[in-house]
Every structure is written in structure tokens, then in C-alpha cells.
Design a protein around this motif. Structure first.
Motif, PDB file in Angstrom:
ATOM      1  N   VAL A  38     -56.123  82.434  32.165  1.00  0.00           N
ATOM      2  CA  VAL A  38     -55.909  83.438  33.213  1.00  0.00           C
ATOM      3  C   VAL A  38     -57.241  84.029  33.664  1.00  0.00           C
ATOM      4  O   VAL A  38     -57.444  84.289  34.861  1.00  0.00           O
ATOM      5  N   LEU A  39     -58.168  84.206  32.730  1.00  0.00           N
ATOM      6  CA  LEU A  39     -59.504  84.686  33.096  1.00  0.00           C
ATOM      7  C   LEU A  39     -60.202  83.706  34.033  1.00  0.00           C
ATOM      8  O   LEU A  39     -60.812  84.102  35.031  1.00  0.00           O
ATOM      9  N   GLY A  40     -60.108  82.408  33.725  1.00  0.00           N
ATOM     10  CA  GLY A  40     -60.695  81.389  34.601  1.00  0.00           C
ATOM     11  C   GLY A  40     -60.067  81.383  35.973  1.00  0.00           C
ATOM     12  O   GLY A  40     -60.755  81.258  36.992  1.00  0.00           O
ATOM     13  N   ALA A  41     -58.748  81.532  36.016  1.00  0.00           N
ATOM     14  CA  ALA A  41     -58.059  81.574  37.314  1.00  0.00           C
ATOM     15  C   ALA A  41     -58.478  82.808  38.118  1.00  0.00           C
ATOM     16  O   ALA A  41     -58.741  82.710  39.320  1.00  0.00           O
ATOM     17  N   ALA A  42     -58.551  83.938  37.448  1.00  0.00           N
ATOM     18  CA  ALA A  42     -58.941  85.170  38.146  1.00  0.00           C
ATOM     19  C   ALA A  42     -60.366  85.083  38.672  1.00  0.00           C
ATOM     20  O   ALA A  42     -60.656  85.514  39.804  1.00  0.00           O
ATOM     21  N   ASN A 122     -59.859  75.406  30.943  1.00  0.00           N
ATOM     22  CA  ASN A 122     -59.331  76.068  32.131  1.00  0.00           C
ATOM     23  C   ASN A 122     -60.266  77.148  32.660  1.00  0.00           C
ATOM     24  O   ASN A 122     -60.273  77.426  33.861  1.00  0.00           O
ATOM     25  N   LEU A 123     -61.061  77.751  31.792  1.00  0.00           N
ATOM     26  CA  LEU A 123     -62.078  78.688  32.270  1.00  0.00           C
ATOM     27  C   LEU A 123     -63.083  77.957  33.147  1.00  0.00           C
ATOM     28  O   LEU A 123     -63.398  78.395  34.264  1.00  0.00           O
ATOM     29  N   VAL A 124     -63.573  76.831  32.660  1.00  0.00           N
ATOM     30  CA  VAL A 124     -64.533  76.036  33.431  1.00  0.00           C
ATOM     31  C   VAL A 124     -63.881  75.485  34.694  1.00  0.00           C
ATOM     32  O   VAL A 124     -64.491  75.473  35.768  1.00  0.00           O
ATOM     33  N   CYS A 125     -62.626  75.071  34.585  1.00  0.00           N
ATOM     34  CA  CYS A 125     -61.905  74.556  35.752  1.00  0.00           C
ATOM     35  C   CYS A 125     -61.750  75.643  36.818  1.00  0.00           C
ATOM     36  O   CYS A 125     -61.942  75.382  38.003  1.00  0.00           O
ATOM     37  N   GLY A 126     -61.392  76.853  36.397  1.00  0.00           N
ATOM     38  CA  GLY A 126     -61.251  77.947  37.355  1.00  0.00           C
ATOM     39  C   GLY A 126     -62.555  78.256  38.063  1.00  0.00           C
ATOM     40  O   GLY A 126     -62.581  78.476  39.281  1.00  0.00           O
ATOM     41  N   LEU A 127     -63.652  78.253  37.321  1.00  0.00           N
ATOM     42  CA  LEU A 127     -64.962  78.469  37.940  1.00  0.00           C
ATOM     43  C   LEU A 127     -65.298  77.345  38.907  1.00  0.00           C
ATOM     44  O   LEU A 127     -65.782  77.588  40.020  1.00  0.00           O
ATOM     45  N   SER A 158     -60.186  70.337  39.978  1.00  0.00           N
ATOM     46  CA  SER A 158     -58.997  70.855  39.292  1.00  0.00           C
ATOM     47  C   SER A 158     -58.492  69.899  38.222  1.00  0.00           C
ATOM     48  O   SER A 158     -57.711  70.292  37.359  1.00  0.00           O
ATOM     49  N   ALA A 159     -58.953  68.667  38.244  1.00  0.00           N
ATOM     50  CA  ALA A 159     -58.561  67.712  37.205  1.00  0.00           C
ATOM     51  C   ALA A 159     -59.149  68.092  35.848  1.00  0.00           C
ATOM     52  O   ALA A 159     -58.606  67.691  34.811  1.00  0.00           O
ATOM     53  N   LEU A 160     -60.229  68.879  35.838  1.00  0.00           N
ATOM     54  CA  LEU A 160     -60.807  69.323  34.565  1.00  0.00           C
ATOM     55  C   LEU A 160     -59.782  70.092  33.732  1.00  0.00           C
ATOM     56  O   LEU A 160     -59.703  69.916  32.514  1.00  0.00           O
ATOM     57  N   GLY A 161     -59.010  70.936  34.394  1.00  0.00           N
ATOM     58  CA  GLY A 161     -57.978  71.690  33.689  1.00  0.00           C
ATOM     59  C   GLY A 161     -56.897  70.791  33.128  1.00  0.00           C
ATOM     60  O   GLY A 161     -56.405  71.002  32.021  1.00  0.00           O
ATOM     61  N   LEU A 162     -56.519  69.777  33.892  1.00  0.00           N
ATOM     62  CA  LEU A 162     -55.508  68.834  33.409  1.00  0.00           C
ATOM     63  C   LEU A 162     -56.011  68.052  32.206  1.00  0.00           C
ATOM     64  O   LEU A 162     -55.249  67.769  31.279  1.00  0.00           O
ATOM     65  N   PHE A 163     -57.295  67.682  32.219  1.00  0.00           N
ATOM     66  CA  PHE A 163     -57.859  66.987  31.065  1.00  0.00           C
ATOM     67  C   PHE A 163     -57.785  67.878  29.821  1.00  0.00           C
ATOM     68  O   PHE A 163     -57.467  67.409  28.724  1.00  0.00           O
TER      69      PHE A 163
END
Length: 180
Positions: A38-42, A122-127, A158-163
Motif C-alpha cells: 500500500v505504501l508503494g501504491a500511495a 510492490n514498493l519498487v513496482c509502485g515507484l 507493473s510486471a515487477l509487482g506480479l513477479f
């Protein structure tokens, strides 16, 4: 555990890690999976949104179609929620006499590691999605033919988050608690 020697002396990190309940590790892993996602998304929404609002001053037409970048960022939070639910279903009730067995410890560590991997991926993906979304908004304000080209790059980001989700699910498969 009476009379048996633990790994290392009584003040070592190994002893501390072995004496912490596997349920504590599991709970921390689940919390990290959802919280850091959630932090990455925000953070991604903040980066994309601020650029989108700024670029919309020059070209108001970009506002609606560039909201897809914000949606990609929100998907990162959803990945964390999904994995947290999956990890929560891995928890099982174990009698107190079996809680510090190697199988219990391995299950707790597996859920913990899975949560850390998913959360930070997901933090890295959000960034990544936020930065690319920001670039997409600014580029689209200058030249509308660049929107689709940069959107493709955003999909790869966005594929980083899926990985991370896939690796987390594979790691959580190791979480088997001892039979009662």
C-alpha cells in the motif's frame, strides 16, 4: 526444550530468532506484504498524480486518459491485499508443544519471507509505475502520439509487482505446519 542446547549461546541472534514464535514471524510477514504494498501504491499515485495535475494545466485533454497510470498504481495495493489473504490462509493452529519444532519454524519463516518479498517488490513496482506514469502524463501533454508508447513501458513496469506476487506464492508453498 529442557536441558537441550539451542544454537549458539543464550545471547546470540540465532537463539533470539529461534525463540520468537513462528506465528509472530507469520503475522509480521503478512503485515509487511499489505503495508509496504500500500505504501508503494500511495507513493506511485503521489508521483503520477502530481505530474498529471501539473501537466493538465497545459493540456486539459490528458486528465482522463492518464488516469490509467493511477489505476496501475492501485493494482499494486491490490496485489498486496491478495497475497496477504493467501498468506493468512496458510496459518494453522498448532499445539503449544509443537510450536518450536523445525517444521513450525520453517512455516513461520516461509510466510515471513514471502511477505517481505511481496511487500518490497510492490514498493519498487509502485515507484516504477509512478515514475513512468509521471513521464507519460508530461510527455502526453507535449505530444499526444507518445501516450500509447509510454503506456506499454508502464505495463512492463507493473510486471515487477506480479513477479513479486509469483515468487511470494511459490515461497509460501513451503509453509506446512506440523500435524496435530
Amino acid at each position: 526444550m529442557s536441558g537441550t542446547s539451542m544454537v549458539g549461546d543464550s545471547s546470540s541472534w540465532a537463539t533470539a530468532l529461534v525463540k520468537i514464535s513462528p506465528y509472530t514471524f507469520s503475522a509480521i510477514g503478512i503485515a509487511i506484504a499489505i503495508g509496504v504494498s500500500v505504501l508503494g501504491a500511495a507513493w506511485g499515485i503521489y508521483i503520477t498524480g502530481s505530474s498529471l495535475i501539473g501537466a493538465a494545466i497545459k493540456a486539459p485533454r490528458i486528465t482522463s486518459k492518464n488516469l490509467i497510470s493511477v489505476i496501475f498504481c492501485e493494482a499494486v495495493a491490490i496485489y498486496g491485499v491478495i497475497v496477504a489473504i493467501i498468506l493468512q490462509t496458510k496459518l494453522e493452529n498448532v499445539p503449544a508443544s509443537l510450536i518450536y519444532e523445525p517444521e513450525s519454524l520453517r512455516a513461520g519463516y516461509a510466510i515471513f519471507a514471502s511477505g517481505i518479498i511481496v511487500g518490497f517488490a510492490n514498493l519498487v513496482c509502485g515507484l516504477c509505475v509512478g515514475i513512468i506514469g509521471s513521464s507519460c502524463a508530461l510527455s502526453d501533454a507535449q505530444n499526444s502520439s507518445l501516450f500509447v508508447k509510454i503506456l506499454v513501458i508502464e505495463i512492463f513496469g507493473s510486471a515487477l509487482g506480479l513477479f513479486g506476487v509469483i515468487v511470494g506464492i511459490i515461497m509460501s508453498a513451503q509453509a506446512t505446519w506440523p500435524a496435530k
